[in-house]
Design a protein around this motif. Sequence first.
Motif, short mmCIF file in Angstrom:
data_model
loop_
_atom_site.label_atom_id
_atom_site.label_comp_id
_atom_site.label_asym_id
_atom_site.label_seq_id
_atom_site.Cartn_x
_atom_site.Cartn_y
_atom_site.Cartn_z
N PRO A 9 0.81 -1.23 0.00
CA PRO A 9 0.00 0.00 0.00
C PRO A 9 0.84 1.28 0.00
CG PRO A 9 -0.89 -1.57 1.57
CD PRO A 9 0.44 -2.10 1.12
N GLU A 10 2.00 1.24 0.65
CA GLU A 10 2.84 2.44 0.69
C GLU A 10 3.42 2.74 -0.68
OE1 GLU A 10 5.66 1.69 3.77
OE2 GLU A 10 4.30 2.33 5.37
N LYS A 11 3.90 1.71 -1.37
CA LYS A 11 4.44 1.91 -2.71
C LYS A 11 3.33 2.30 -3.69
CE LYS A 11 8.40 -1.23 -2.22
NZ LYS A 11 9.03 -2.48 -2.72
N ALA A 12 2.15 1.67 -3.50
CA ALA A 12 1.02 1.97 -4.39
C ALA A 12 0.59 3.42 -4.26
CB ALA A 12 -0.15 1.04 -4.07
N LYS A 13 0.72 3.96 -3.06
CA LYS A 13 0.33 5.36 -2.82
C LYS A 13 1.29 6.33 -3.49
CE LYS A 13 -0.94 8.42 1.01
NZ LYS A 13 -1.02 8.54 2.49
N LYS A 14 2.56 5.96 -3.56
CA LYS A 14 3.59 6.84 -4.11
C LYS A 14 3.76 6.70 -5.62
CE LYS A 14 6.20 6.69 0.23
NZ LYS A 14 7.44 6.22 0.89
N THR A 15 3.27 5.60 -6.19
CA THR A 15 3.47 5.37 -7.62
C THR A 15 2.66 6.35 -8.47
OG1 THR A 15 3.41 3.68 -9.35
CG2 THR A 15 1.59 3.69 -7.79
N LYS A 16 3.14 6.58 -9.68
CA LYS A 16 2.46 7.49 -10.60
C LYS A 16 1.27 6.81 -11.27
CE LYS A 16 6.60 10.22 -11.61
NZ LYS A 16 7.53 10.67 -12.69
N GLY A 17 1.25 5.46 -11.21
CA GLY A 17 0.16 4.72 -11.84
C GLY A 17 -1.09 4.73 -10.97
N VAL A 18 -2.02 3.85 -11.35
CA VAL A 18 -3.29 3.74 -10.63
C VAL A 18 -3.07 3.02 -9.30
CG1 VAL A 18 -5.64 2.83 -10.68
CG2 VAL A 18 -4.60 3.73 -12.77
N ASN A 19 -3.54 3.63 -8.23
CA ASN A 19 -3.45 3.01 -6.90
C ASN A 19 -4.59 2.01 -6.77
OD1 ASN A 19 -3.40 2.30 -4.21
ND2 ASN A 19 -3.29 4.40 -3.44
N PRO A 20 -4.28 0.70 -6.64
CA PRO A 20 -5.34 -0.32 -6.57
C PRO A 20 -6.24 -0.16 -5.34
CG PRO A 20 -3.21 -1.28 -6.03
CD PRO A 20 -2.94 0.09 -6.54
N TYR A 21 -5.76 0.59 -4.35
CA TYR A 21 -6.53 0.77 -3.12
C TYR A 21 -7.31 2.09 -3.11
CZ TYR A 21 -3.26 -2.84 -1.52
OH TYR A 21 -2.52 -3.99 -1.40
N ALA A 22 -7.20 2.87 -4.18
CA ALA A 22 -7.78 4.21 -4.20
C ALA A 22 -9.29 4.20 -3.97
CB ALA A 22 -7.45 4.90 -5.53
N SER A 23 -10.01 3.30 -4.63
CA SER A 23 -11.48 3.27 -4.50
C SER A 23 -11.90 2.98 -3.07
CB SER A 23 -12.07 2.20 -5.44
OG SER A 23 -11.78 2.49 -6.78
N ILE A 24 -11.17 2.08 -2.42
CA ILE A 24 -11.49 1.72 -1.03
C ILE A 24 -11.26 2.91 -0.11
CG2 ILE A 24 -10.91 0.15 0.87
CD1 ILE A 24 -9.86 -1.81 -1.32
N ILE A 25 -10.09 3.52 -0.24
CA ILE A 25 -9.74 4.64 0.63
C ILE A 25 -10.68 5.82 0.40
CG2 ILE A 25 -7.92 6.31 1.17
CD1 ILE A 25 -5.90 4.04 0.40
N ASN A 26 -11.03 6.05 -0.88
CA ASN A 26 -11.95 7.16 -1.20
C ASN A 26 -13.34 6.92 -0.63
OD1 ASN A 26 -9.94 8.50 -2.58
ND2 ASN A 26 -10.52 7.67 -4.59
N TRP A 27 -13.77 5.66 -0.61
CA TRP A 27 -15.10 5.34 -0.06
C TRP A 27 -15.18 5.75 1.41
CZ3 TRP A 27 -17.18 2.00 3.68
CH2 TRP A 27 -18.56 1.77 3.59
N PHE A 28 -14.13 5.44 2.14
CA PHE A 28 -14.09 5.86 3.54
C PHE A 28 -13.90 7.37 3.65
CE2 PHE A 28 -13.09 1.33 4.08
CZ PHE A 28 -13.89 1.00 5.16
#
Length: 501
Positions: free
Chosen positions: A387-406
Motif C-alpha cells: 500500500p505504501e508503494k502503491a500510494k507513491k506510484t504514478k500509476g493507478v493506486n489499486p486501493y484508491a477506490s477503497i480509501i476514497n469510499w471511507f
Amino acid sequence: MSKLLDIKTLGELKKSGYKSRSVKDELRANLIEQLKKREGGFAGIIGFEDTVIPDLQTAILSRHNILLLGLRGQAKTRIARLLINLLDEYVPYITGSDLFDDPYNPISWYGHSVIEEKGDETPIGWIHRSERYTEKLATPDVTVADLIGDVDPIKAATLKLTYSDERVIHFGLIPRAHRGIFVINELPDLQARIQVSLFNILQERDIQIRGFKLRLPLDIQFVFTANPEDYTNRGSIVTPLKDRIESQILTHYPRTVEISRKITQQEASLTNDQRNAVEADDLVKDLIEQIAFEARNSEYIDKKSGVSARLTISAYENLISNAERRMIMNHEPGTFVRITDFLGVIPAITGKIELVYEGELEGPGKVANILIGKAIKTLLLTFFPDPEKAKKTKGVNPYASIINWFGEGNNLALVDDMSAIDYKKELSEVAGLKDLVKKSHPRLSENQTLLLMEFVLHGLSEFSQLNKGFLDNGFAFSDMFNSLFNLQPDEDDLDLDDDRY
C-alpha cells in the motif's frame, strides 16, 4: 518375542540363548537398525530433521548421557519420551525385585539372595519398555531422598537390622529407574546440593545414603532438559555436573512458518464437529504462526524467555472456537474463520508471553493486539501490492477506490457475532474492495473472497491508510483523517485505549 515371554525361570532363560545388554547398548543397537532402514524413530518431531535429531542420534551411538538445552516449548520433553521407542520391547527381570534386577547381573541384595537360594529356578518376569521410563520435574523442594533414597527406620526396626544394611534402604527414583531411561526436566531448578548428589551416580555408579556408601552399578540412560542458564535467576547447572553430561544438544524454534504450521495442525486439539463445521483458510493458519514469529522479534517481549510453540497451538484452538461460538449463536450449519475472530486468540497470547519493562507499560492485551497487527501487515504483502508503494506510484493506486469510499464519510463496523449474511452485506458495501480481491485472486471461493476482503481492510489500517477502532466485540473502520473529526462513537462501544483486555 512371544516365545521369550513364555520363559519363567532363569534356567529357561539361559537355555534360550538370551543375552542381556546395558540400556545404552540397547538404544545404540536399535538405533543402528533404524538408521539402516532409514526410519525416523522420532515420530511427531517436526523441524529438527537436519539439526537436533542428527545430534541426538550421534549422542546415542556414543552411549552418552544427554542434556537438551533450549527455550520453553521446543519439544525437549517430547523428544525424551520418544527415546523409549529405541528400547527392546521386553526385557527379563528377577520377579519381586524393586530395582528390576537383570537375572544375569543382579545388583540388589534381593537379587543376589534369590539367585543364591534358587539358582536356575529363580522366577523371572518381563517388563515392557513403556515401564522403563521415569520422569521427574526438578523443583527447589526435591530432596536427595526423593532421587536416591533414604534409610527406613521402621523397616530397620521390624527386620532388626542396622542402618548400614542395604535392606533398610528405601530407594528413590534413580535406583528404581535401573535398566531404563531417567529424565530430569528443568535441571537448573534443582538445588546445587542436590545436583552434587548426582556426580557419583553419573561417573562412579555408587551412591551414599545417610553416610553409608553403597556400591550399586546402576544401568541408566540419563536425559536432562534445561532452559539456557541466563533465562532467570532461579539457578544454574553446576559446572562439575555439566562436565559429566557427555552431550549437550541445542534445540530451537521452527525456522519457517510452514514448519510451525505443521506442528500447530498436528498438536491442536479440535473436536470432529469443529473440524467439520468450521472452515479455516490457509491465510488464517499462517497468520497464527506469524504472530509467534512477530512475538519472538518483538521489543516488548523477553527474548530470553522465548515464545513457546504452545502459543500457536492454543491460539489456533481459540480461533476455531471463537468462530464456532458465532456459528452456534446465529444457528448456522457451518462457518469460516474471519480476521475478527482473532479477538478470541488474545487470551491465548497474553498468558504465554513474558514482557519486558516497555511491554509492561503497554499491557499484555495491547501487546497481543500489536502482534496480531504486525502479523497482518507482514502477510498482506504476500497477497496484495504494498500500500505504501502503491500510494507513491504514478500509476493507478489499486486501493484508491477503497480509501476514497471511507474518505466520503462512510464507516464500517465488523463485530465477531455478526451473521454470515450481515458480514457479506457490510463488506460488499465498500467500493472497490471485492474488485481488488477478485483481480488479485480470481479463483477463490466466496468464503475465501470475503475473508480476503476483510483482510485488506485490516492490512490498510496497519499501513496507516485507514483508521481502525477497537469495539468491545469487533472493529470499526473509517477514514484515516476524517475519523478524528467525524467519527464519534459511543464511549460505551469503543475502547479508547485500543485494548479490550
